[in-house]
Design a protein around this motif. Structure first.
Motif, PDB file in Angstrom:
ATOM      1  N   PRO A 201       0.839  -1.208   0.000  1.00  0.00           N
ATOM      2  CA  PRO A 201       0.000   0.000   0.000  1.00  0.00           C
ATOM      3  C   PRO A 201       0.875   1.260   0.000  1.00  0.00           C
ATOM      4  N   ALA A 202       0.441   2.254  -0.751  1.00  0.00           N
ATOM      5  CA  ALA A 202       1.169   3.528  -0.837  1.00  0.00           C
ATOM      6  C   ALA A 202       0.205   4.597  -1.339  1.00  0.00           C
ATOM      7  N   PRO A 203       0.472   5.874  -1.054  1.00  0.00           N
ATOM      8  CA  PRO A 203      -0.416   6.942  -1.525  1.00  0.00           C
ATOM      9  C   PRO A 203      -0.453   7.020  -3.056  1.00  0.00           C
ATOM     10  N   TYR A 204      -1.582   7.454  -3.554  1.00  0.00           N
ATOM     11  CA  TYR A 204      -1.751   7.648  -5.001  1.00  0.00           C
ATOM     12  C   TYR A 204      -0.646   8.554  -5.531  1.00  0.00           C
ATOM     13  N   GLY A 205      -0.024   8.135  -6.633  1.00  0.00           N
ATOM     14  CA  GLY A 205       1.002   8.959  -7.262  1.00  0.00           C
ATOM     15  C   GLY A 205       2.409   8.741  -6.753  1.00  0.00           C
ATOM     16  N   TYR A 279     -10.711   2.037 -12.314  1.00  0.00           N
ATOM     17  CA  TYR A 279      -9.864   2.268 -11.144  1.00  0.00           C
ATOM     18  C   TYR A 279     -10.740   2.393  -9.907  1.00  0.00           C
ATOM     19  N   GLY A 280     -10.119   2.312  -8.728  1.00  0.00           N
ATOM     20  CA  GLY A 280     -10.829   2.521  -7.476  1.00  0.00           C
ATOM     21  C   GLY A 280     -11.558   1.321  -6.924  1.00  0.00           C
ATOM     22  N   LYS A 281     -11.335   0.125  -7.454  1.00  0.00           N
ATOM     23  CA  LYS A 281     -12.007  -1.054  -6.916  1.00  0.00           C
ATOM     24  C   LYS A 281     -11.277  -1.633  -5.700  1.00  0.00           C
ATOM     25  N   PHE A 282     -10.139  -1.059  -5.362  1.00  0.00           N
ATOM     26  CA  PHE A 282      -9.369  -1.475  -4.201  1.00  0.00           C
ATOM     27  C   PHE A 282      -8.484  -0.303  -3.809  1.00  0.00           C
ATOM     28  N   ILE A 283      -7.762  -0.440  -2.713  1.00  0.00           N
ATOM     29  CA  ILE A 283      -6.932   0.655  -2.248  1.00  0.00           C
ATOM     30  C   ILE A 283      -5.744   0.878  -3.188  1.00  0.00           C
ATOM     31  N   ASP A 284      -5.182   2.073  -3.170  1.00  0.00           N
ATOM     32  CA  ASP A 284      -3.989   2.369  -3.958  1.00  0.00           C
ATOM     33  C   ASP A 284      -2.826   1.523  -3.445  1.00  0.00           C
ATOM     34  N   HIS A 285      -2.157   0.844  -4.357  1.00  0.00           N
ATOM     35  CA  HIS A 285      -1.008   0.032  -3.960  1.00  0.00           C
ATOM     36  C   HIS A 285      -0.236  -0.407  -5.192  1.00  0.00           C
ATOM     37  N   LEU A 286       0.992  -0.865  -4.954  1.00  0.00           N
ATOM     38  CA  LEU A 286       1.776  -1.520  -5.992  1.00  0.00           C
ATOM     39  C   LEU A 286       1.667  -3.021  -5.807  1.00  0.00           C
ATOM     40  N   HIS A 287       1.327  -3.723  -6.871  1.00  0.00           N
ATOM     41  CA  HIS A 287       1.420  -5.187  -6.876  1.00  0.00           C
ATOM     42  C   HIS A 287       2.729  -5.524  -7.569  1.00  0.00           C
ATOM     43  N   PHE A 288       3.617  -6.223  -6.843  1.00  0.00           N
ATOM     44  CA  PHE A 288       4.906  -6.624  -7.419  1.00  0.00           C
ATOM     45  C   PHE A 288       4.975  -8.146  -7.467  1.00  0.00           C
ATOM     46  N   GLY A 289       5.255  -8.677  -8.662  1.00  0.00           N
ATOM     47  CA  GLY A 289       5.326 -10.118  -8.835  1.00  0.00           C
ATOM     48  C   GLY A 289       6.590 -10.552  -9.548  1.00  0.00           C
ATOM     49  N   ILE A 290       6.936 -11.817  -9.386  1.00  0.00           N
ATOM     50  CA  ILE A 290       8.084 -12.423 -10.062  1.00  0.00           C
ATOM     51  C   ILE A 290       7.602 -13.696 -10.747  1.00  0.00           C
ATOM     52  N   TYR A 291       8.024 -13.896 -12.019  1.00  0.00           N
ATOM     53  CA  TYR A 291       7.608 -15.071 -12.783  1.00  0.00           C
ATOM     54  C   TYR A 291       8.820 -15.738 -13.431  1.00  0.00           C
ATOM     55  N   ASP A 292       8.738 -17.088 -13.539  1.00  0.00           N
ATOM     56  CA  ASP A 292       9.801 -17.804 -14.226  1.00  0.00           C
ATOM     57  C   ASP A 292       9.471 -17.928 -15.714  1.00  0.00           C
ATOM     58  N   SER A 293      10.275 -18.699 -16.451  1.00  0.00           N
ATOM     59  CA  SER A 293      10.116 -18.783 -17.905  1.00  0.00           C
ATOM     60  C   SER A 293       8.812 -19.437 -18.325  1.00  0.00           C
ATOM     61  N   ASN A 294       8.161 -20.176 -17.409  1.00  0.00           N
ATOM     62  CA  ASN A 294       6.860 -20.784 -17.693  1.00  0.00           C
ATOM     63  C   ASN A 294       5.713 -19.948 -17.121  1.00  0.00           C
ATOM     64  N   TRP A 295       6.025 -18.732 -16.695  1.00  0.00           N
ATOM     65  CA  TRP A 295       5.060 -17.807 -16.089  1.00  0.00           C
ATOM     66  C   TRP A 295       4.456 -18.377 -14.808  1.00  0.00           C
ATOM     67  N   LYS A 296       5.276 -19.156 -14.113  1.00  0.00           N
ATOM     68  CA  LYS A 296       4.888 -19.633 -12.787  1.00  0.00           C
ATOM     69  C   LYS A 296       5.343 -18.599 -11.764  1.00  0.00           C
ATOM     70  N   PRO A 297       4.443 -18.170 -10.865  1.00  0.00           N
ATOM     71  CA  PRO A 297       4.817 -17.118  -9.911  1.00  0.00           C
ATOM     72  C   PRO A 297       5.795 -17.597  -8.852  1.00  0.00           C
ATOM     73  N   ILE A 298       6.658 -16.697  -8.428  1.00  0.00           N
ATOM     74  CA  ILE A 298       7.638 -16.926  -7.362  1.00  0.00           C
ATOM     75  C   ILE A 298       7.339 -15.907  -6.260  1.00  0.00           C
ATOM     76  N   ASN A 299       7.380 -16.341  -5.019  1.00  0.00           N
ATOM     77  CA  ASN A 299       7.056 -15.439  -3.909  1.00  0.00           C
ATOM     78  C   ASN A 299       8.058 -14.283  -3.837  1.00  0.00           C
ATOM     79  N   SER A 300       7.548 -13.060  -3.958  1.00  0.00           N
ATOM     80  CA  SER A 300       8.410 -11.881  -3.956  1.00  0.00           C
ATOM     81  C   SER A 300       8.596 -11.274  -2.567  1.00  0.00           C
ATOM     82  N   TYR A 301       7.791 -11.691  -1.599  1.00  0.00           N
ATOM     83  CA  TYR A 301       7.813 -11.024  -0.295  1.00  0.00           C
ATOM     84  C   TYR A 301       9.180 -11.057   0.393  1.00  0.00           C
ATOM     85  N   PRO A 302       9.814 -12.248   0.565  1.00  0.00           N
ATOM     86  CA  PRO A 302      11.112 -12.238   1.252  1.00  0.00           C
ATOM     87  C   PRO A 302      12.167 -11.427   0.522  1.00  0.00           C
TER      88      PRO A 302
END
Length: 314
Positions: A201-205, A279-302
């Protein structure tokens, strides 16, 4: 006499509905809930309409969350920094970080404790969950490595744990506490799916920068991600960093463009979950993701926690 009895029954049913009366449990089996290897104490779990109902407080607290209950509004709140889930006794409607979600069975009170569907709640809290042999087994999605005064930010076991990578917000940017949301249940257009990244979560802009150098392979509107940008890494070809829900882009970006680590990509917003411009269907935030060559998601949190101490200057 029969009319009088009928009126009493109707009145009793109406009162039960208002108070969130207990649904009828199925069978008398003994059920167990185990979180992170420990059996959860509290009111005995019970099966209701095919869902194992658990006492929310000991269950959520065993996963590291705080629980509060307001007797006047009958509202249950499960929270930790950057995350909150609100539910009400007798109502399947709930809100996860201000976004409407629906419980599989409405919460109710039993022996003074709020009972909620355990499998549903575990998924909402981003945990791994399974059910077998009358036992619900739950583990946190990410268990952080031990910290110490000399090692407050341990390095994850990941090829992306590069100390030269930067946090996606630059120096001086405002953002709020965030949690491990990998695998948390998300709901859109009648479909429930697993979350594939970390929400900050972060302020708009608020400005967003590239964590690492690479080539833009996807740019523009995405139905779920809104204005997003996907970058293939220069030093890890076939792996991708994904930034979503931007309010607008930085000038000069396009599909095929190359970006440098720390370069401005755009600004925080709440775009997505609909046709272009939604826009506006949820709070302002950045979604950050990581994907491998098969577009399988990898946990970005740690990794985000690891990079948080290294921020670029704009």
């Amino acid at each position: 006499m029969r009319h009088s009895r009928r009126r009493r029954i109707i009145a009793a049913l109406a009162l039960a509905a208002c108070l969130g009366a207990l649904p009828a449990p199925a069978g008398a089996a003994t059920y167990t809930v185990v979180t992170n290897g420990t059996t959860v104490a509290g009111v005995q779990p019970e099966m209701v309409n095919g869902q194992l109902m658990v006492a929310v407080r000991p269950f959520a607290e065993s996963l590291g969350y705080k629980v509060s209950y307001d007797a006047t509004s009958k509202m249950i709140t499960v929270s930790k920094p950057g995350y909150w889930l609100t539910m009400w006794i007798g109502n399947t409607l709930a809100f996860q970080n201000d976004k409407a979600v629906w419980a599989t069975v409405a919460p109710y009170l039993k022996n003074g404790q709020a009972m909620v569907p355990g499998y549903w709640l575990a998924v909402r809290l981003g945990a791994q969950v399974s059910y077998a042999n009358a036992t619900l087994t739950v583990t946190n999605g990410y268990q952080p490595a031990p910290t110490s005064a000399t090692n407050p930010n341990p390095r994850p076991d990941s090829p992306f744990a590069d100390p030269t990578y930067v946090f996606p917000f630059p120096q001086g940017a405002t953002y709020y506490a965030y949690a491990d949301t990998m695998g948390a249940s998300r709901y859109w257009d009648g479909v429930t799916f697993g979350h594939e990244g970390t929400d900050i979560p972060a302020p708009y802009g608020t400005p967003i920068v590239a964590v690492a150098s690479g080539k833009i392979v996807r740019y523009g509107w995405n139905t779920l991600g809104g204005y997003r940008v996907t970058i293939e890494l220069d030093d890890h070809p076939g792996y991708y960093f994904y930034y979503a829900h931007l309010s607008r882009y930085a000038p000069g970006l396009y599909e095929g463009a190359r970006v440098k680590k720390g370069q401005l990509l755009g600004y925080v917003g709440s775009t997505g979950e609909g046709p272009e411009g939604t826009y506006g269907k949820f709070i302002d935030h950045l979604h950050f993701g990581i994907y491998d060559s098969n577009w399988k998601p990898i946990n970005s949190y740690p990794l985000l926690k690891y990079w948080e101490g290294n921020k670029a200057k704009l």
